[in-house]
Design an enzyme around this catalytic site. Structure first.
Site, PDB file in Angstrom:
ATOM      1  N   ARG A  84       0.557  -0.898  -0.113  1.00 42.56           N
ATOM      2  CA  ARG A  84      -0.077   0.240  -0.053  1.00 42.56           C
ATOM      3  C   ARG A  84       0.943   0.946   0.265  1.00 42.56           C
ATOM      4  O   ARG A  84       1.599   1.294   0.823  1.00 42.56           O
ATOM      5  CB  ARG A  84      -1.051  -0.079   1.232  1.00 42.56           C
ATOM      6  CG  ARG A  84      -2.370   1.600   1.431  1.00 42.56           C
ATOM      7  CD  ARG A  84      -3.334   1.755   1.065  1.00 42.56           C
ATOM      8  NE  ARG A  84      -3.277   2.881   1.115  1.00 42.56           N
ATOM      9  CZ  ARG A  84      -4.322   2.842   1.641  1.00 42.56           C
ATOM     10  NH1 ARG A  84      -5.203   1.594   2.421  1.00 42.56           N
ATOM     11  NH2 ARG A  84      -5.110   4.107   2.221  1.00 42.56           N
ATOM     12  N   ARG A  93      -5.953   1.196  -4.726  1.00 43.14           N
ATOM     13  CA  ARG A  93      -5.153   1.007  -4.044  1.00 43.14           C
ATOM     14  C   ARG A  93      -4.490  -0.494  -3.956  1.00 43.14           C
ATOM     15  O   ARG A  93      -5.980  -1.048  -4.265  1.00 43.14           O
ATOM     16  CB  ARG A  93      -4.919   1.379  -2.104  1.00 43.14           C
ATOM     17  CG  ARG A  93      -6.621   1.132  -1.613  1.00 43.14           C
ATOM     18  CD  ARG A  93      -7.930   1.788  -2.115  1.00 43.14           C
ATOM     19  NE  ARG A  93      -7.422   3.273  -1.685  1.00 43.14           N
ATOM     20  CZ  ARG A  93      -7.943   4.196  -0.602  1.00 43.14           C
ATOM     21  NH1 ARG A  93      -8.145   3.761   0.332  1.00 43.14           N
ATOM     22  NH2 ARG A  93      -7.590   5.413  -1.251  1.00 43.14           N
ATOM     23  N   ASP A  96      -7.072  -2.052   1.742  1.00 39.07           N
ATOM     24  CA  ASP A  96      -7.679  -0.615   2.109  1.00 39.07           C
ATOM     25  C   ASP A  96      -8.360  -1.677   2.909  1.00 39.07           C
ATOM     26  O   ASP A  96      -8.612  -2.690   2.599  1.00 39.07           O
ATOM     27  CB  ASP A  96      -9.262   0.249   1.415  1.00 39.07           C
ATOM     28  CG  ASP A  96      -9.165   1.656   2.280  1.00 39.07           C
ATOM     29  OD1 ASP A  96      -8.163   0.602   3.555  1.00 39.07           O
ATOM     30  OD2 ASP A  96     -10.387   1.729   2.035  1.00 39.07           O
ATOM     31  N   ASP A  98     -10.094  -0.896   6.666  1.00 38.48           N
ATOM     32  CA  ASP A  98     -10.917   0.141   7.910  1.00 38.48           C
ATOM     33  C   ASP A  98     -11.285  -0.678   8.764  1.00 38.48           C
ATOM     34  O   ASP A  98     -12.501  -1.788   8.494  1.00 38.48           O
ATOM     35  CB  ASP A  98     -11.999   0.773   7.182  1.00 38.48           C
ATOM     36  CG  ASP A  98     -11.158   1.509   5.799  1.00 38.48           C
ATOM     37  OD1 ASP A  98     -10.137   1.858   6.117  1.00 38.48           O
ATOM     38  OD2 ASP A  98     -12.450   1.864   4.216  1.00 38.48           O
TER      39      ASP A  98
HETATM   40  N1  ROI Z   1     -15.578   2.287  -4.259  1.00 34.35           N
HETATM   41  C1  ROI Z   1     -15.789   1.248  -4.469  1.00 34.35           C
HETATM   42  N2  ROI Z   1     -16.617   0.424  -4.950  1.00 34.35           N
HETATM   43  N3  ROI Z   1     -15.179   0.181  -3.219  1.00 34.35           N
HETATM   44  C2  ROI Z   1     -13.466   1.422  -2.306  1.00 34.35           C
HETATM   45  O1  ROI Z   1     -13.344   0.078  -1.225  1.00 34.35           O
HETATM   46  C3  ROI Z   1     -13.868   2.395  -2.645  1.00 34.35           C
HETATM   47  N4  ROI Z   1     -13.007   3.010  -1.978  1.00 34.35           N
HETATM   48  C4  ROI Z   1     -12.891   4.221  -2.419  1.00 34.35           C
HETATM   49  C5  ROI Z   1     -13.705   4.944  -2.942  1.00 34.35           C
HETATM   50  C6  ROI Z   1     -12.728   5.566  -4.373  1.00 34.35           C
HETATM   51  C7  ROI Z   1     -13.944   6.141  -2.353  1.00 34.35           C
HETATM   52  N5  ROI Z   1     -13.811   4.581  -3.596  1.00 34.35           N
HETATM   53  C8  ROI Z   1     -14.151   3.231  -3.143  1.00 34.35           C
HETATM   54  O2  ROI Z   1     -11.241   4.547  -1.023  1.00 34.35           O
END
Ligand code: ROI
Length: 161
Positions: A84, A93, A96, A98
């Site tokens: 990352r 990325r 991610d 969260d």
């Molecule tokens: N859109 C989708 N479908 N899934 C994500 O995890 C995701 N993550 C992001 C942004 C760019 C907001 N869009 C995303 O960071």
């Protein structure tokens, strides 16, 4: 410290996203002080940002005694191990991770806002969360199933497992 049930959102849209999520789930399962309780299917959807590759997303449920900050440290280490790079806030990325819910707690510190502030607007978080926790509510009492009804679909589809 008591055990908490925690929900983690996983996402990737670079470098073989399906493999990124599978190896991240494996890494989560192997962390000390964390038990992987359940994991959703993988889902594919359009990015919220036009022009980015589609994302693969999932949600995992963990049981842990780690504090939110200690858990965040572990998650960031897994993100780093998956290559990352933190160049732009909403950039594509490799991985991610969260913390979307930590027990029934509301947390607002410099590093963490829980529940994840955008989760109510993201079908790619709500749908996999409901798959593994169909009756779940937010700490403010909102019913997650109701939130999904008001979300843009982003062409979200469950991948066959
Ligand atoms: N859109 C989708 N479908 N899934 C994500 O995890 C995701 N993550 C992001 C942004 C760019 C907001 N869009 C995303 O960071």
């Amino acid at each position: 410290m008591t055990k908490q049930l925690v929900y983690i959102g996983l996402g990737s849209n670079l470098q073989d996203p399906v493999t990124q999520l599978i190896t991240a789930l494996n890494a989560l399962a192997n962390l000390p002080d964390i038990k992987l309780v359940s994991q959703s299917s993988l889902y594919i959807s359009d990015s919220l940002l036009e022009g980015q590759p589609q994302y693969i997303n999932a949600v995992a449920c963990l049981e842990t005694v780690l504090t939110p900050e200690a858990l965040l440290d572990q998650l960031q280490q897994i993100e780093n191990e998956h290559g990352r790079e933190r160049k732009e806030r909403w950039g594509a990325r490799t991985l991610d991770l969260d913390i979307i819910l930590y027990g029934n707690q509301k947390i607002n510190t410099e590093r963490l806002i829980i529940p994840h502030p955008q989760m109510a607007l993201r079908s790619f978080v709500l749908m996999p969360l409901l798959e593994i926790a169909p009756n779940i509510c937010l700490p403010d009492g909102r019913v997650v199933a109701d939130l999904l009804a008001d979300c843009p679909s982003q062409n979200l589809k469950r991948l066959s497992s």
